[in-house]
Design an enzyme around this catalytic site. Structure first.
Site, mmCIF file in Angstrom:
data_model
loop_
_atom_site.group_PDB
_atom_site.id
_atom_site.type_symbol
_atom_site.label_atom_id
_atom_site.label_comp_id
_atom_site.label_asym_id
_atom_site.label_seq_id
_atom_site.Cartn_x
_atom_site.Cartn_y
_atom_site.Cartn_z
ATOM 1 N N LEU A 296 5.199 8.493 13.551
ATOM 2 C CA LEU A 296 5.364 9.086 12.263
ATOM 3 C C LEU A 296 3.890 9.075 11.595
ATOM 4 O O LEU A 296 3.746 10.400 10.926
ATOM 5 C CB LEU A 296 6.491 8.464 11.422
ATOM 6 C CG LEU A 296 7.763 8.140 11.891
ATOM 7 C CD1 LEU A 296 8.722 7.257 10.897
ATOM 8 C CD2 LEU A 296 8.240 9.516 12.225
ATOM 9 N N GLY A 297 3.025 8.144 11.852
ATOM 10 C CA GLY A 297 1.848 7.958 11.077
ATOM 11 C C GLY A 297 1.496 6.555 11.348
ATOM 12 O O GLY A 297 2.058 5.676 11.756
ATOM 13 N N THR B 159 6.931 7.851 4.673
ATOM 14 C CA THR B 159 5.905 7.402 5.813
ATOM 15 C C THR B 159 4.632 7.272 5.238
ATOM 16 O O THR B 159 3.896 6.227 5.425
ATOM 17 C CB THR B 159 5.954 8.623 6.753
ATOM 18 O OG1 THR B 159 7.295 8.732 7.624
ATOM 19 C CG2 THR B 159 4.695 8.163 7.712
ATOM 20 N N HIS C 24 4.545 4.012 3.068
ATOM 21 C CA HIS C 24 4.608 2.870 4.019
ATOM 22 C C HIS C 24 3.035 2.667 4.346
ATOM 23 O O HIS C 24 2.217 1.700 4.319
ATOM 24 C CB HIS C 24 5.482 2.991 5.085
ATOM 25 C CG HIS C 24 5.492 2.293 6.099
ATOM 26 N ND1 HIS C 24 6.609 1.173 6.335
ATOM 27 C CD2 HIS C 24 4.503 2.117 7.235
ATOM 28 C CE1 HIS C 24 6.270 0.485 7.522
ATOM 29 N NE2 HIS C 24 5.100 0.983 7.875
ATOM 30 N N GLU C 25 2.227 4.096 4.686
ATOM 31 C CA GLU C 25 1.210 3.883 5.369
ATOM 32 C C GLU C 25 -0.047 3.454 4.370
ATOM 33 O O GLU C 25 -0.809 2.612 4.514
ATOM 34 C CB GLU C 25 0.713 4.873 5.940
ATOM 35 C CG GLU C 25 1.416 5.631 7.407
ATOM 36 C CD GLU C 25 1.819 4.536 8.060
ATOM 37 O OE1 GLU C 25 1.203 3.557 8.450
ATOM 38 O OE2 GLU C 25 2.830 4.753 8.887
ATOM 39 N N ASP D 173 4.391 -11.942 6.228
ATOM 40 C CA ASP D 173 3.836 -10.927 5.500
ATOM 41 C C ASP D 173 2.980 -11.362 4.456
ATOM 42 O O ASP D 173 2.295 -10.688 3.490
ATOM 43 C CB ASP D 173 4.856 -9.846 4.949
ATOM 44 C CG ASP D 173 5.849 -10.146 3.770
ATOM 45 O OD1 ASP D 173 5.661 -11.730 3.701
ATOM 46 O OD2 ASP D 173 6.396 -9.412 3.357
ATOM 47 N N VAL E 229 3.845 -12.562 1.457
ATOM 48 C CA VAL E 229 4.272 -12.242 0.377
ATOM 49 C C VAL E 229 5.611 -13.312 0.116
ATOM 50 O O VAL E 229 6.548 -13.056 0.946
ATOM 51 C CB VAL E 229 4.585 -10.622 0.214
ATOM 52 C CG1 VAL E 229 5.557 -10.462 -0.983
ATOM 53 C CG2 VAL E 229 3.464 -9.951 0.503
ATOM 54 N N THR F 99 9.157 -11.318 -0.820
ATOM 55 C CA THR F 99 9.913 -10.506 0.246
ATOM 56 C C THR F 99 10.592 -11.623 1.261
ATOM 57 O O THR F 99 10.103 -12.210 1.830
ATOM 58 C CB THR F 99 9.014 -9.475 0.977
ATOM 59 O OG1 THR F 99 8.081 -10.316 1.726
ATOM 60 C CG2 THR F 99 8.270 -8.516 0.142
#
Ligand code: ARG
Ligand code: ZN
Ligand code: CA
Length: 254
Positions: free
Chosen positions: A124-125, A167, A170-171, A190, A192, A195
């Site tokens: 997707l990316g 996408t 997100h990127e 991550d 963080v 989360t």
């Protein structure tokens, strides 16, 4: 007083001579719809598809603004159309097209839309994390994942369920220093705190899926769920992004 950081943006539309609004030469409206979605998502704007009321949900206080000057100082709308004279980009070609078209990464966030072919066809990316090569810095997506069908004026070419612009949300998260929520599995890689740890990527839009002893935050932009399912960056993610914009990517914030 906190000030919203405005990031100047250039979108490079790589195509093969198609008329504007067809094939890889996506329309201005499709490009701008992507920028609208990123602003809705990063600012957590009420009443938009990205709005969430989660207690850990954040207004990241970052906005994306189309560049008004080229690196040479000429007026621009921030959309740089380039005929690469070939029908798409595979992974061997794309870094060279990025290097040939990039605007100074210390002054602009560079985004590329192009037709993904060959070994890029299933992707997707992708993004470059902070601290990488100056020649290829930025975010890239296939042209059918760039923009949101919510703003379609009849020219858009998008592939559901990845047709709402998430996408690139997100990127850009990666570009600004965020890892996947499932990074490191149940060890919580991550970096963080707010989360919940997730063991593996989530796809589709599962309800109540639990891994690592807590309900997965499948709505997080840094998971792999469907575009319509995503709606949150957290306060912890915001802190990472703000640290990157005060540090390695501070040129964008000045
Ligand atoms: N797989 C890609 C990545 O890891 C992007 C996933 C985007 N997900 C989406 N729903 N658009 O960077
Ligand atoms: Zn990712
Ligand atoms: Ca975490």
């Amino acid at each position: 007083r906190r000030v919203v950081i405005e990031i100047p943006l250039v979108v490079h539309v790589l195509h093969n001579g198609e008329p504007i609004g067809t094939g890889a030469n996506i329309s201005d409206a499709q490009v701008l719809s992507q920028v609208t979605v990123m602003n809705e998502d990063f600012r957590r704007i009420m009443g938009t598809p990205g709005y969430n009321t989660h207690a850990d949900g954040a207004d990241v206080e970052v906005e994306f603004v189309m560049a008004q000057r080229t690196p040479d100082g000429c007026p621009t709308n921030g959309i740089n159309r380039v005929n690469i004279c070939q029908d798409g980009t595979n992974s061997a070609a794309i870094d060279s097209w990025k290097a040939q078209t990039i605007w100074d990464r210390d002054l602009y966030m560079n985004m590329w839309s192009s037709k993904y072919v060959g070994d890029m066809a299933g992707i997707l990316g992708f993004a470059q994390f902070p601290g990488g090569s100056a020649a290829t810095d930025g975010v890239s997506a296939g042209h059918t994942y760039f923009g949101s069908s919510d703003y379609d004026d009849g020219t858009f070419q998008l592939s559901p369920p990845y047709d709402k612009g998430r996408t690139m949300t997100h990127e850009v998260g990666h570009y600004l220093g965020l890892f996947h929520t499932f990074q490191g599995g149940c060890n919580g890689g991550d970096q963080v705190a707010d989360t919940p740890a997730v063991d593996n990527p989530n796809f589709g839009c599962p309800t109540g899926h639990e891994s690592c002893g807590t309900i997965d935050m499948i709505e997080n932009y840094m998971d792999y769920t469907d575009d319509t399912c995503m709606n949150i960056f957290t306060n912890g993610q915001k802190a990472r992004v703000q640290a990157v914009l005060a540090g390695v990517r501070s040129g964008l914030a000045s």
